[in-house]
Design a protein around this motif. Structure first.
Motif, PDB file in Angstrom:
ATOM      1  N   GLN A  57      10.115 -15.034  13.274  1.00 40.18           N
ATOM      2  CA  GLN A  57       9.216 -15.551  13.638  1.00 40.18           C
ATOM      3  C   GLN A  57       8.340 -16.375  12.591  1.00 40.18           C
ATOM      4  O   GLN A  57       7.544 -16.998  12.463  1.00 40.18           O
ATOM      5  CB  GLN A  57       8.492 -14.525  14.647  1.00 40.18           C
TER       6      GLN A  57
ATOM      7  N   LYS B 117      17.027 -11.975  13.172  1.00 31.83           N
ATOM      8  CA  LYS B 117      16.113 -12.925  13.917  1.00 31.83           C
ATOM      9  C   LYS B 117      15.219 -11.723  14.652  1.00 31.83           C
ATOM     10  O   LYS B 117      15.333 -10.825  14.479  1.00 31.83           O
ATOM     11  CB  LYS B 117      17.382 -13.231  14.980  1.00 31.83           C
TER      12      LYS B 117
ATOM     13  N   ASN C 170      18.178 -26.002  11.050  1.00 31.50           N
ATOM     14  CA  ASN C 170      16.997 -25.072  12.375  1.00 31.50           C
ATOM     15  C   ASN C 170      18.511 -25.886  13.638  1.00 31.50           C
ATOM     16  O   ASN C 170      18.540 -24.938  14.508  1.00 31.50           O
ATOM     17  CB  ASN C 170      15.639 -25.850  12.660  1.00 31.50           C
TER      18      ASN C 170
ATOM     19  N   SER D  39      20.237 -21.021  17.568  1.00 27.84           N
ATOM     20  CA  SER D  39      20.408 -20.662  18.249  1.00 27.84           C
ATOM     21  C   SER D  39      18.621 -19.898  18.302  1.00 27.84           C
ATOM     22  O   SER D  39      17.461 -20.205  19.621  1.00 27.84           O
ATOM     23  CB  SER D  39      20.728 -19.435  19.084  1.00 27.84           C
ATOM     24  N   SER D  40      18.428 -19.288  18.033  1.00 23.01           N
ATOM     25  CA  SER D  40      16.499 -19.334  17.865  1.00 23.01           C
ATOM     26  C   SER D  40      15.885 -18.498  16.155  1.00 23.01           C
ATOM     27  O   SER D  40      17.240 -18.065  15.256  1.00 23.01           O
ATOM     28  CB  SER D  40      16.055 -17.155  18.413  1.00 23.01           C
TER      29      SER D  40
END
Length: 307
Positions: free
Chosen positions: A51, A88, A43, A47-48
């Motif tokens: 969900q 993402k 992780n 960056s993201s």
């Protein structure tokens, strides 16, 4: 070497706790051509996150040949490429995209290495196998090229009573030019297989690097397998072929269990004791491979699983 991650406790996340241990032996080789990566928390490279993803972990073994440059390049770059390509935002089919991400990361790493190798004088001719395990929450994806392997030790119910048995699950597939499908692909591309090797030289039929063989059917497309972690799972072994030249997967699992068995009574009282037992099992497994006469490099990653 024992490499504990900073993963949250299972009670906080619901995910299995994974602890990785690694042992590497040069054997009788002049050079250590293996490389490995242990990232219990991938992780931090993102960056993201998608969900639906709360946890990413990554473990990999690379077995170089013709030098150590391809294995070290793959160890340095493949997980970064994977992080960049990882899905993402909102998507419809996460499983499909994770699989595509792994295949694309292998292809990109191969292309990047070959570009660098071809710019050298003389041209680098190194290549490497790869066995990479990506853990997405509690789903495990294994992507592999060549003859390094990943296996899972799992406890299963036997019959209608309370008896349980240990099973060894293969999570990778060997890619050798002696395999029918591999040989046919190589021959269709104009290559030949002699003495079980591509052109009598290369032992594997899929790899990162090996630019001189890529036009002859040697590819970088990994096999992919997926499994879901369960409380019946005990540990993973990821290792190069140096281990499996002298151990079958079942023998390797049995060896680890024999080391762990002596310390089982202490585990409930002391988690550190349990991890020390896994560390000892990892080191002893690699040393035993050398003792049994493996002259090749030996790298073993042992990942304990705890719910």
């Amino acid at each position: 070497m024992d490499l504990f991650g900073d993963l949250p406790e299972p009670s906080q996340t619901g995910w299995a706790r994974l602890r990785a241990h690694v042992a590497a032996r040069r054997g009788e080789r002049e050079e250590m051509q293996d490389a490995h990566v242990i990232l219990p928390d991938l992780n931090t490279s993102m960056s993201s996150l998608h969900q639906e993803v709360s946890r990413l972990a990554y473990f990999a073994v690379f077995d170089g040949h013709g030098g150590s440059r391809a294995s070290h390049f793959a160890a340095e770059h493949l997980h970064h490429t994977l992080a960049l390509k990882f899905p993402k935002g909102e998507v419809q089919n996460l499983d499909k995209l994770v699989r595509k991400c792994l295949v694309d990361a292998f292809r990109q790493t191969d292309e990047d290495f070959l570009k660098k190798a071809s710019s050298q004088k003389p041209v680098w001719k190194d290549g490497t196998t790869a066995t990479c395990m990506l853990v997405v929450n509690d789903d495990v994806y294994v992507a592999n090229l060549g003859d390094s392997r990943a296996v899972l030790c799992r406890e299963e119910q036997e019959g209608q009573d309370d008896n349980k048995k240990i099973v060894t699950l293969a999570l990778s597939r060997e890619h050798n030019p002696t395999c029918y499908e591999e040989r046919m692909r190589i021959q269709r591309a104009g290559g030949t297989v002699r003495d079980g090797r591509v052109f009598g030289t290369l032992e594997v039929s899929r790899s990162i690097g090996d630019g001189q063989y890529k036009r002859c059917g040697v590819i970088c497309t990994p096999d992919l397998r997926r499994c879901q972690l369960s409380p019946n799972d005990k540990f993973f072994i990821l290792a190069c072929d140096g281990l499996f030249k002298v151990f079958t997967p079942e023998q390797a699992v049995t060896f680890v269990l024999s080391v762990l068995q002596n310390d089982t009574a202490e585990w409930n009282r002391d988690q550190a004791w349990k991890e020390a037992s896994f560390e000892a099992a990892c080191q002893q497994l690699a040393s035993e491979a050398v003792r049994r006469g493996c002259a090749d490099n030996v790298t073993v990653i042992l990942v304990s699983i705890d719910f």
